[in-house]
Write a protein that holds these residues in place. Structure first.
Motif, short mmCIF file in Angstrom:
data_model
loop_
_atom_site.label_atom_id
_atom_site.label_comp_id
_atom_site.label_asym_id
_atom_site.label_seq_id
_atom_site.Cartn_x
_atom_site.Cartn_y
_atom_site.Cartn_z
N LYS A 8 -4.85 1.16 -9.60
CA LYS A 8 -5.59 1.58 -8.41
C LYS A 8 -5.02 0.87 -7.17
O LYS A 8 -4.85 -0.34 -7.16
CB LYS A 8 -7.05 1.23 -8.58
CG LYS A 8 -7.90 1.68 -7.43
CD LYS A 8 -9.35 1.39 -7.69
CE LYS A 8 -10.09 1.60 -6.40
NZ LYS A 8 -11.15 2.48 -6.41
N THR A 40 -4.64 -0.87 -3.50
CA THR A 40 -5.48 -1.72 -2.67
C THR A 40 -4.82 -1.88 -1.30
O THR A 40 -3.64 -1.57 -1.12
CB THR A 40 -5.66 -3.12 -3.29
OG1 THR A 40 -4.38 -3.78 -3.32
CG2 THR A 40 -6.23 -3.03 -4.70
N ALA A 41 -5.59 -2.37 -0.34
CA ALA A 41 -5.05 -2.58 1.00
C ALA A 41 -3.92 -3.60 1.00
O ALA A 41 -3.04 -3.55 1.85
CB ALA A 41 -6.15 -3.01 1.95
N ASP A 95 -1.46 -3.67 -0.92
CA ASP A 95 -0.20 -2.99 -1.25
C ASP A 95 0.50 -2.44 -0.02
O ASP A 95 1.66 -2.05 -0.08
CB ASP A 95 -0.45 -1.84 -2.23
CG ASP A 95 -1.02 -2.31 -3.55
OD1 ASP A 95 -0.74 -3.46 -3.94
OD2 ASP A 95 -1.74 -1.52 -4.20
N ARG A 103 -3.55 4.42 4.36
CA ARG A 103 -5.01 4.57 4.36
C ARG A 103 -5.39 5.91 4.99
O ARG A 103 -4.78 6.35 5.96
CB ARG A 103 -5.66 3.45 5.16
CG ARG A 103 -5.85 2.20 4.39
CD ARG A 103 -7.06 1.47 4.99
NE ARG A 103 -7.33 0.28 4.25
CZ ARG A 103 -8.16 0.22 3.22
NH1 ARG A 103 -8.78 1.29 2.81
NH2 ARG A 103 -8.39 -0.91 2.61
N GLN A 141 -9.75 7.12 -0.03
CA GLN A 141 -9.38 5.95 0.75
C GLN A 141 -7.92 5.97 1.16
O GLN A 141 -7.55 5.38 2.17
CB GLN A 141 -9.65 4.67 -0.04
CG GLN A 141 -11.10 4.38 -0.24
CD GLN A 141 -11.30 3.07 -0.97
OE1 GLN A 141 -10.37 2.51 -1.54
NE2 GLN A 141 -12.52 2.58 -0.97
#
Length: 114
Positions: free
Chosen positions: A3, A5-6, A8, A67, A102
């Motif tokens: 999953k 994430t920010a 990354d 994002r 997201q």
């Protein structure tokens, strides 16, 4: 694939749209103009025959993940993505919104004509 994430999103990319610009001689020409910048993560594709064949032709397919926002949701395949640090230009081939809404994944190719 884990999953996202920010954390990354370690690169900075610019989204450019094709428009018209003056050629200096009274005419017009097509040119790209920057619309906005944001953080992004790169996922390099290793996989199947089509990826290997593209690499043999000097093309580099990969996924650029950003994002989801009001700006990134308006991007289409007519646009291009530019790595701000290196200046590399990527043509957008496909856009896939994430299931969690997201992130947005852009399937891009470097080394091909727009």
């Amino acid at each position: 694939m884990p999953k996202p994430t920010a954390g990354d999103l370690v690169y900075r990319v610019a989204f450019d749209v094709k428009g018209m610009a003056s050629d200096g001689a009274g005419g017009t020409t097509t040119a790209f103009s920057e619309q906005f910048q944001c953080r992004a993560g790169f996922v390099h594709l290793r996989g199947g025959e089509s990826v290997q064949a593209a690499r043999l032709q000097g093309q580099h397919p990969q996924i650029i993940r950003v994002r989801s926002s009001s700006l990134t949701r308006n991007v289409t395949t007519d646009w291009r993505i530019r790595d701000v640090r290196s200046g590399d230009v990527f043509n957008i081939r496909d856009i896939t919104p994430g299931l969690d809404r997201q992130f947005i994944d852009f399937l891009c190719q470097k080394g091909v004509a727009a």
